[in-house]
Design a protein around this motif. Structure first.
Motif, PDB file in Angstrom:
ATOM      1  N   PRO A  24     118.531  20.495   2.490  1.00  0.00           N
ATOM      2  CA  PRO A  24     119.235  21.490   3.667  1.00  0.00           C
ATOM      3  C   PRO A  24     120.621  20.762   4.465  1.00  0.00           C
ATOM      4  O   PRO A  24     120.962  22.085   4.779  1.00  0.00           O
ATOM      5  N   LEU A  25     121.106  19.869   4.394  1.00  0.00           N
ATOM      6  CA  LEU A  25     121.779  19.254   5.453  1.00  0.00           C
ATOM      7  C   LEU A  25     122.902  18.168   4.022  1.00  0.00           C
ATOM      8  O   LEU A  25     122.668  17.718   3.553  1.00  0.00           O
ATOM      9  N   TRP A  26     124.352  18.620   4.979  1.00  0.00           N
ATOM     10  CA  TRP A  26     125.281  17.989   4.173  1.00  0.00           C
ATOM     11  C   TRP A  26     126.367  17.299   4.457  1.00  0.00           C
ATOM     12  O   TRP A  26     126.883  18.444   5.666  1.00  0.00           O
ATOM     13  N   THR A  27     127.006  15.847   4.270  1.00  0.00           N
ATOM     14  CA  THR A  27     128.274  15.688   5.152  1.00  0.00           C
ATOM     15  C   THR A  27     129.781  16.462   4.445  1.00  0.00           C
ATOM     16  O   THR A  27     129.817  16.478   3.881  1.00  0.00           O
ATOM     17  N   ALA A  28     130.649  17.376   5.758  1.00  0.00           N
ATOM     18  CA  ALA A  28     131.345  18.026   4.281  1.00  0.00           C
ATOM     19  C   ALA A  28     132.574  17.802   4.873  1.00  0.00           C
ATOM     20  O   ALA A  28     132.965  17.084   5.544  1.00  0.00           O
ATOM     21  N   PHE A  29     133.800  17.149   3.234  1.00  0.00           N
ATOM     22  CA  PHE A  29     135.536  16.880   3.328  1.00  0.00           C
ATOM     23  C   PHE A  29     135.734  17.680   3.108  1.00  0.00           C
ATOM     24  O   PHE A  29     135.551  18.549   1.661  1.00  0.00           O
ATOM     25  N   CYS A  30     136.899  17.974   3.633  1.00  0.00           N
ATOM     26  CA  CYS A  30     137.949  19.513   2.677  1.00  0.00           C
ATOM     27  C   CYS A  30     138.959  18.118   2.634  1.00  0.00           C
ATOM     28  O   CYS A  30     140.020  18.106   3.492  1.00  0.00           O
TER      29      CYS A  30
END
Length: 231
Positions: free
Chosen positions: A131-137
């Motif tokens: 359900p939850l993710w750490t996001a990197f761009c």
């Protein structure tokens, strides 16, 4: 204007891609030229070949899916995956901690890599159900992404875009909902993506650009790691 920038950077998506020849995943075996002294391989050699094949690491699974990126001008970007554009039920729907403006700024560099990481504590769950993710761009942490269920508004958006195979455009403000978020235009981009499944802990989606236009590289990765959502 943001929509003009979107159309410029998504220009390759307005053209159909050329079919490309693919190389089968199986290895090409080279056999020695036939001679009078050649004999059929022995059972022992066949067994050893089978054993080597069974111990070889599995090859990544690849397929093509329909990817749609959409969002309000100042709202979060949503990433949707469908196997059938006529279906209003996506196989994956993610809300990313990026605004449309932020995404366009990153695309000016020509390369956008979005990595979503989850904790190894989710090993018991399929990767797509996390359900939850750490996001990197492009290497910078941007916050937390969340898997979403397609509500009425998202389903209406997908039904509106059923006739779109690839391309970018705008859906007028006030569409599908009376909420404040719908008071802005909804911008979208739809294209074909290559879906690569490395293993149970890694999947990725890569924008497929046609040969006629310079490519915009855009990829999204789903990764399970020891750090994951705790970073």
């Amino acid at each position: 204007m943001t929509i003009d920038a979107l159309r410029r950077f998504f220009l390759p998506c307005f053209f159909p891609s050329k079919p490309q020849s693919t190389i089968p995943f199986s290895d090409h075996h080279h056999h020695p030229p036939a001679t009078k002294n050649n004999h059929p391989s022995s059972p022992a050699s066949s067994t050893s070949s089978s054993t080597a094949a069974s111990t070889a690491p599995p090859r990544p699974s690849k397929s093509m899916v329909i990817g749609t990126i959409f969002g309000n001008r100042r709202g979060h970007v949503w990433f949707c995956i469908q196997h059938d554009r006529l279906s209003s039920k996506p196989s994956l729907l993610l809300e990313l901690p990026l605004s449309t403006d932020h995404l366009v700024r990153e695309m000016r560099n020509g390369v956008v890599r979005i990595a979503l990481e989850c904790s190894a504590a989710t090993n018991a769950s399929p990767l797509r159900s996390v359900p939850l993710w750490t996001a990197f761009c492009n290497g910078k942490k941007t916050g937390f992404a969340a898997r979403r269920r397609a509500g009425d508004r998202v389903r209406n958006i997908l039904r509106t875009m059923q006739c779109v195979s690839v391309g970018a455009g705008v859906i007028p403000s006030g569409f599908a909902s009376a909420s404040a978020a719908s008071s802005e235009e909804l911008m979208y981009m739809r294209a074909n993506f290559e879906h690569v499944v490395g293993n149970a802990d890694s999947e990725s989606f890569h924008l497929i650009n046609p040969d006629e236009c310079p490519g915009q590289e855009l990829s999204l990765f789903l990764l399970r790691s020891r750090l994951g959502a705790t970073r």
